[in-house]
Design an enzyme around this catalytic site. Structure first.
Site, mmCIF file in Angstrom:
data_model
loop_
_atom_site.group_PDB
_atom_site.id
_atom_site.type_symbol
_atom_site.label_atom_id
_atom_site.label_comp_id
_atom_site.label_asym_id
_atom_site.label_seq_id
_atom_site.Cartn_x
_atom_site.Cartn_y
_atom_site.Cartn_z
ATOM 1 N N CYS A 80 0.793 -1.145 -0.004
ATOM 2 C CA CYS A 80 0.137 -0.169 -0.001
ATOM 3 C C CYS A 80 0.864 1.401 -0.192
ATOM 4 O O CYS A 80 0.245 2.334 -0.240
ATOM 5 C CB CYS A 80 -0.697 -0.209 1.198
ATOM 6 S SG CYS A 80 -2.150 -1.562 1.221
ATOM 7 N N GLY A 115 -12.838 -9.588 -6.544
ATOM 8 C CA GLY A 115 -13.287 -9.464 -5.334
ATOM 9 C C GLY A 115 -12.578 -10.119 -4.068
ATOM 10 O O GLY A 115 -11.893 -10.857 -4.279
ATOM 11 N N ARG A 187 -22.799 -6.640 6.238
ATOM 12 C CA ARG A 187 -22.500 -8.082 6.414
ATOM 13 C C ARG A 187 -21.296 -8.154 6.998
ATOM 14 O O ARG A 187 -20.145 -7.416 6.895
ATOM 15 C CB ARG A 187 -22.660 -8.894 5.148
ATOM 16 C CG ARG A 187 -21.545 -8.664 4.147
ATOM 17 C CD ARG A 187 -21.880 -9.446 2.744
ATOM 18 N NE ARG A 187 -21.044 -9.051 1.821
ATOM 19 C CZ ARG A 187 -19.962 -9.526 1.569
ATOM 20 N NH1 ARG A 187 -19.367 -10.651 2.319
ATOM 21 N NH2 ARG A 187 -19.213 -9.233 0.604
ATOM 22 N N CYS A 198 -14.796 -1.502 5.583
ATOM 23 C CA CYS A 198 -13.485 -2.076 4.939
ATOM 24 C C CYS A 198 -13.538 -1.193 3.695
ATOM 25 O O CYS A 198 -14.582 -1.001 2.986
ATOM 26 C CB CYS A 198 -13.689 -3.785 4.597
ATOM 27 S SG CYS A 198 -14.141 -4.584 6.227
ATOM 28 N N CYS A 199 -12.188 -0.941 3.169
ATOM 29 C CA CYS A 199 -12.145 -0.205 2.168
ATOM 30 C C CYS A 199 -12.451 -1.294 0.899
ATOM 31 O O CYS A 199 -12.293 -2.528 0.823
ATOM 32 C CB CYS A 199 -10.677 0.264 1.535
ATOM 33 S SG CYS A 199 -9.394 -1.175 1.791
#
Lengths: 380, 150
Positions: A80, A115, A187, A198-199
């Site tokens: 990152c 995903g 969820r 969450c990003c």
């Protein structure tokens, strides 16, 4: 000492751009950054390109599309922190007087993975046991709730603020506000973190043009001085680690403030690594924005939004703007450039003069994170 | 590797065993734990010179770089620092629960946490104990009052 300035900046709107290649993502950002600086591609003396999943020669695949070649192109993976590390390397070369114009690119395409959590390196023993990045942050969150007596609402409040900020950013992947209930009812991903903490998975690219003082003086575009650029790596331990006090981030910030000659109390705007809700709370403390133990109150009291002490993540942050990992460090620099030059539109922080950006990166056993980069900026 | 090709010391003229890559991806002959009289212990490494300890087993001391790690056993009791139940994975069936366990010798271990069997729920700072089933190992939360019981 020489100085380095951001003389132009641009990014693409983040989102799921499945029909774009790495070059397809990055070239519009590069062209618009050069245009905003008023600099011709032929004057670029070097290129640094941060990415985590672009594969071989990502930078060359991008800049050849506009005829940039022959000059040194360096590709950087630092998870990152890849994009911010590319900025750091460019900063070092400008400071050293090696180049006058360097193109800094950050780019990544996460939709290529279909995903779910970011794929980590399977050689790592903790990854083989099932560690994913949401799990790491979830364990921080669990410990935070336990030690601080904080509530799930405190965690969810980070997402609510991020989405409120992002709703005013046309470049953000999510541009709608959410409520505490929506965040908490989404969820479960890794308890206690829910989906909206969450990003998102997404694609993006950003570019800044870094120049020497001599070049800056020849340009009509406004510029932003990089007052400090610091890169740290994680320090391994086989034993106890306080997951609420990430030394890689606090040490990096400490060194950045010392180099800049000003501190957290002087900042108007901060873009920090809110990959998950809990991260923002922990990093308020690590970056010295509030005293240790005060982060939940600091958020709750509105200190980190418009009208507070320092606007944190006016872009919507990684939670709302999106987090194509290698692109994020450069996208943060773009946002800070826009904020400090009064070009941030509906999300402009009034009178912003000084800013900071912070990204960490990577999940490997024994480290808090593998890399951390802090940049401090001042309007020129 | 043909042992006859190796020299006594590693230099430009040839190499000894210390030049060979670690086969750290090879499936281990033994699981990373042992069971003795029903008690589960983990196999760690301890540096002969610095005393540093680590899990899983390794070749190089994390503190000094010395290549003098020796096997040692630790467990079965530790303290759960934090934990999470993971609901998303592209490679394994969900949900599963992971946690960091701090052992009295100072070593922190990432472990699978199972709540079944003892009736004690997972919690931060909860005592946990190693268990094994076939070739896999995990921890279960145990009541604090059982501390010291074998």
């Amino acid at each position: 000492m020489n100085q380095a300035y951001i003389a132009g900046a641009a990014m693409i709107p983040m989102g799921k751009h499945r029909e774009s290649s790495y070059a397809g993502l990055a070239v519009p950002a590069v062209l618009n950054a050069l245009k905003s600086a008023g600099i011709d591609a032929k004057t670029v003396g070097a290129v640094t390109c941060g990415h985590a999943f672009g594969g071989m020669l990502t930078g060359q695949r991008i800049v050849k599309e506009l005829g940039i070649g022959s000059v040194p192109v360096v590709n950087v993976d630092n998870a990152c922190s890849g994009g911010a590390t590319a900025l750091h390397l460019a900063w070092k070369d400008i400071i050293a007087g090696r180049h006058d114009v360097i193109l800094v690119i950050g780019v990544d395409k996460l939709t290529q993975f279909g995903g779910g959590p970011l794929p980590l390196v399977e050689e790592d023993p903790e990854v083989r046991l099932g560690v994913v990045m949401p799990a790491v942050y979830a364990m921080r969150a669990r410990r935070y709730l336990y030690e601080r007596g904080a509530t799930m609402d405190d965690l969810a409040g980070v997402s609510v603020k991020a989405r409120r900020h992002g709703a005013r950013n046309p470049y953000a992947q999510f541009r709608s506000e959410v409520t505490l209930d929506q965040v908490l009812q989404s969820r479960p991903i890794a308890d206690p973190l829910t989906l909206l903490q969450c990003c998102p998975t997404g694609d993006g690219a950003a570019c800044v043009v870094l120049v020497s003082d001599a070049v800056r003086r020849s340009l009509s575009a406004p510029s932003v001085r990089i007052a400090a650029s610091v890169l740290h790596s994680g320090q391994v331990t086989a034993g106890f680690r306080d997951m609420l006090r990430p030394e890689i981030s606090s040490d990096c910030a400490r060194d950045a403030y010392a180099a800049a000659g000003f501190g957290p109390e002087d900042l108007d705007v901060v873009e920090l690594h809110d990959a998950f809700s809990i991260a923002e709370l922990i990093y308020y403390e690590a970056l010295g924005l509030c005293p240790p133990g005060e982060s939940a109150n600091y958020l709750r009291d509105g200190k980190t939004t418009y009208g507070g002490e320092v606007v944190v993540n006016p872009s919507g942050g990684l939670l709302s703007k999106g987090h194509p990992v290698g692109a994020s460090g450069v996208a943060q620099a773009v946002e800070i450039y826009w904020q400090l030059t009064g070009r941030a539109g509906a999300r402009q922080v009034d009178g912003a003069r000084r800013g900071l950006s912070h990204v960490t990166g990577g999940g490997i056993a024994g480290l808090d994170h593998g890399a951390c980069t802090v940049h401090v900026y001042e309007a020129a | 590797m043909n042992q006859a090709q190796m020299t006594a010391a590693t230099s430009g003229a040839g190499f000894a065993g210390d030049a060979l890559p670690f086969d750290d991806l090879r499936e281990p002959r033994d699981p990373p734990f042992v069971v003795r009289e029903g008690v589960v212990y983990l196999r760690g490494s301890k540096s002969r010179s610095s005393g540093s300890q680590a899990f899983p087993e390794r070749r190089v001391c994390l503190d000094t770089g010395a290549c003098d790690m020796e096997p040692f056993l630790f467990g079965p009791r530790g303290t759960l620092y934090s934990y999470t139940t993971v609901h998303v994975s592209s490679s394994r069936s969900v949900p599963y629960t992971l946690g960091y366990v701090d052992f009295p010798n100072g070593v922190r271990v990432l472990a699978h946490v199972r709540e079944s069997g003892t009736g004690v729920p997972a919690a931060c700072d909860q005592p946990v104990e190693l268990r094994a089933e076939g070739a896999s190992w995990y921890v279960v939360p145990v009541a604090a009052r059982e501390e010291g019981v074998k």
